[in-house]
Design an enzyme around this catalytic site. Structure first.
Site, short mmCIF file in Angstrom:
data_model
loop_
_atom_site.label_atom_id
_atom_site.label_comp_id
_atom_site.label_asym_id
_atom_site.label_seq_id
_atom_site.Cartn_x
_atom_site.Cartn_y
_atom_site.Cartn_z
N ARG A 1 3.48 -7.26 -0.05
CA ARG A 1 3.78 -6.41 -1.20
C ARG A 1 4.39 -5.12 -0.68
O ARG A 1 3.77 -4.38 0.09
CB ARG A 1 2.50 -6.09 -1.99
N HIS B 1 6.83 3.04 -6.89
CA HIS B 1 5.60 3.47 -6.25
C HIS B 1 5.71 4.97 -5.98
O HIS B 1 5.75 5.42 -4.83
CB HIS B 1 5.35 2.69 -4.96
N ASN C 1 -5.51 -2.19 -8.26
CA ASN C 1 -5.80 -1.46 -7.03
C ASN C 1 -7.22 -0.91 -7.14
O ASN C 1 -7.53 -0.15 -8.07
CB ASN C 1 -4.83 -0.30 -6.83
N TYR D 1 -10.64 0.57 -4.74
CA TYR D 1 -11.17 0.98 -3.44
C TYR D 1 -12.66 1.31 -3.48
O TYR D 1 -13.36 1.10 -2.51
CB TYR D 1 -10.43 2.23 -2.95
#
Length: 513
Positions: A87, A132, A309, A311
């Site tokens: 990616r 991004h 995403n 974390y």
């Protein structure tokens, strides 16, 4: 309340279905460098990072880790480690230097064609993010960036060129990465480009609104002009900390619901249900923009998959006087890292926001599946960081046992969610390489692969990269220990010797821990 028990045990490749995608991820500004080469224009991050005081160590992404010139080396390493997908993002200002779409920069097209072709040659599928965070600076300076409706049209033009030039080979597209972070960090707190913070009660919601509409416009272009012939899929990447109630109090449980609506609902509810969450409309009033009927129609179901995403996680408590700034003030909540008994929610990584809480990933995956019609999900980023230490020797970074345990725990949580019935199609580790970590510069290292910033940006796989390699190949510890490394044709004998040395240390630790 006590920490949920979610021990997945030892995880293996067999815990995932056939065809499940394992990949690594990066973004253009963090790895490419070559910021002024071959016709590329400035992005907002180019300008922001060159402004004194914005980046912790005073660095920038002008060179980054030089993937622009080293892409073949990096692709070969991805292949040798056994990952099936990469990616990466395309730099908008490398395709349209002025952002407006008046003229395509053909040298930019050539670079991404070479990268995509080399990935496919090595058996690696490209998963491409269109945006991004690196908006062309001219769009910010002359149009207003994400605060202007005009940027929606410019994004659609840029997306169309990418689909036309790369879509014959790229079958997995992501429109925008983490629009929440752009909205809050870029237009409320100001710690990310473009660094705005003067109107935190209005600008972040405008910036989010036009990102959502830009996503829908790009999807509309793809489906009308390209999907029938190219056969690809397209999605949006959102980010979410799992929110766990701090106590059994009803107001804390309701605060959790608000927190999730202000993270996921903000961007997914318009796509699945046609408007922002009711709690956002109630609390933000006129600061939250309205969608027209035409826009609502464009937004509906403008997604083939959700990119997540993730974390870390937080404990959430209701608070009438939030201390973390306007975004949390309007939500009336506090994010907490200690259970009521004092124990941390999880071990902390290097960043002060990142605690290791694997069970949170399972919970957020189930939440998305239940609320958003079990739409396919890719975990598009997941990982942890180490602190850069000027005096440390390389082997201290290469032996990254904490990162191995992180991946074991979080991959185990993904496997559990799949057993729960969640339609998860793939997992991308963040990050493939140590790189430029936005406002933190080069002070944090997220990579599976160590980059030596002092010695020509040489790449060295860490123990976590080797662990992943054997995980992907379904090999036991004993098989890994006896595997000949002659089949791994690295370009340096020294590099190969280091690889062998750290792999043996890694195997030894696994056996005797």
């Amino acid at each position: 309340m006590a920490a949920p028990k979610a021990d997945a045990g030892e995880v293996s490749r067999n815990d995932f279905p056939a065809g499940f995608v394992f990949g690594v991820a990066t973004s253009a500004y963090q790895v490419e460098g070559a910021t002024n080469e071959d016709g590329k224009g400035d992005s907002i991050w180019d300008v922001f990072s060159r402004t004194k005081g914005n980046i912790k160590d005073g660095s920038n992404g002008d060179i980054a880790v030089d993937q622009y010139h080293r892409y073949k080396e990096d692709v070969e390493l991805i292949a040798k480690l056994g990952f099936g997908a990469y990616r990466f993002s395309i730099s908008w200002s490398r395709i349209f230097p002025d952002g407006f779409g008046n003229k395509v920069n053909e040298k930019g097209i050539v670079y991404y064609n070479h990268l995509i072709d080399y990935l496919l040659k090595k058996g690696i599928q490209p998963y491409v993010t269109l945006y991004h965070w690196d908006l062309p600076y001219t769009l910010h300076e002359f149009v207003g960036g994400w605060l202007s409706e005009k940027v929606v049209e410019y994004f659609a033009l840029y997306a169309e060129v990418c689909f036309a030039r790369f879509g014959d080979r790229v079958k997995h597209w992501m429109t925008i990465n983490e629009p929440l972070q752009t909205a809050i960090n870029g237009y409320s707190i100001g710690i990310f480009a473009p660094g705005r913070h003067d109107n935190p009660y209005k600008e972040p919601y405008l910036a989010a609104h036009y990102q959502i509409l830009a996503h829908a416009a790009a999807v509309d272009v793809y489906r009308k002009k390209f999907k029938a012939t190219q056969g690809g899929e397209i999605g949006l990447v959102v980010d979410c900390e799992w929110a766990e109630a701090f106590s059994d109090k009803e107001q804390d449980k309701i605060a959790v619901e608000r927190r999730l609506d202000f993270q996921l609902g903000w961007f997914l509810d318009p796509i699945f249900y046609g408007d922002y969450p009711a709690v956002m409309r109630e609390r933000l009033g006129d600061h939250l923009p309205q969608f027209t009927q035409r826009e609502k129609k464009l937004l509906r179901n403008s997604i083939d998959f959700v990119g997540l995403n993730h974390y870390t996680s937080r404990l959430i408590a209701h608070a009438t006087c939030a201390t973390e700034g306007p975004f949390y003030e309007v939500q009336e909540l506090e994010r907490i890292v200690n259970w009521q008994g004092g124990d941390l929610i999880g071990e902390r990584a290097a960043s002060d926001w990142l605690y290791i809480v694997p069970w949170g990933l399972r919970k957020v995956l189930n939440y998305i599946a239940q609320k958003y019609k079990n739409t396919p999900i890719y975990v598009t980023e997941n990982g942890m960081d180490d602190e850069e230490k000027e005096t440390a020797i390389i082997k201290e970074f290469l032996s990254d046992e904490k990162r191995i345990e992180y991946f074991k725990g979080y991959l185990g949580a993904v496997a559990q969610a799949i057993r729960d019935g969640v339609d998860i199609r793939g997992y991308f580790a963040w990050s493939f390489l140590d790189n430029f970590e936005w406002a933190q510069g080069y002070t944090k290292r997220f990579g599976l692969v160590y980059v030596d910033y002092k010695d020509g940006l040489k790449r060295y796989p860490k123990s976590s990269a080797l662990w992943f390699s054997h995980f992907l190949k379904g090999k036991s510890v004993d098989e890994a220990r006896t595997e000949p490394h002659g089949s791994v044709n690295f370009t340096s004998v020294i590099f190969l010797l280091q690889l062998n040395t750290f792999f043996l240390l890694f195997s030894f630790c696994l056996i005797f821990n």
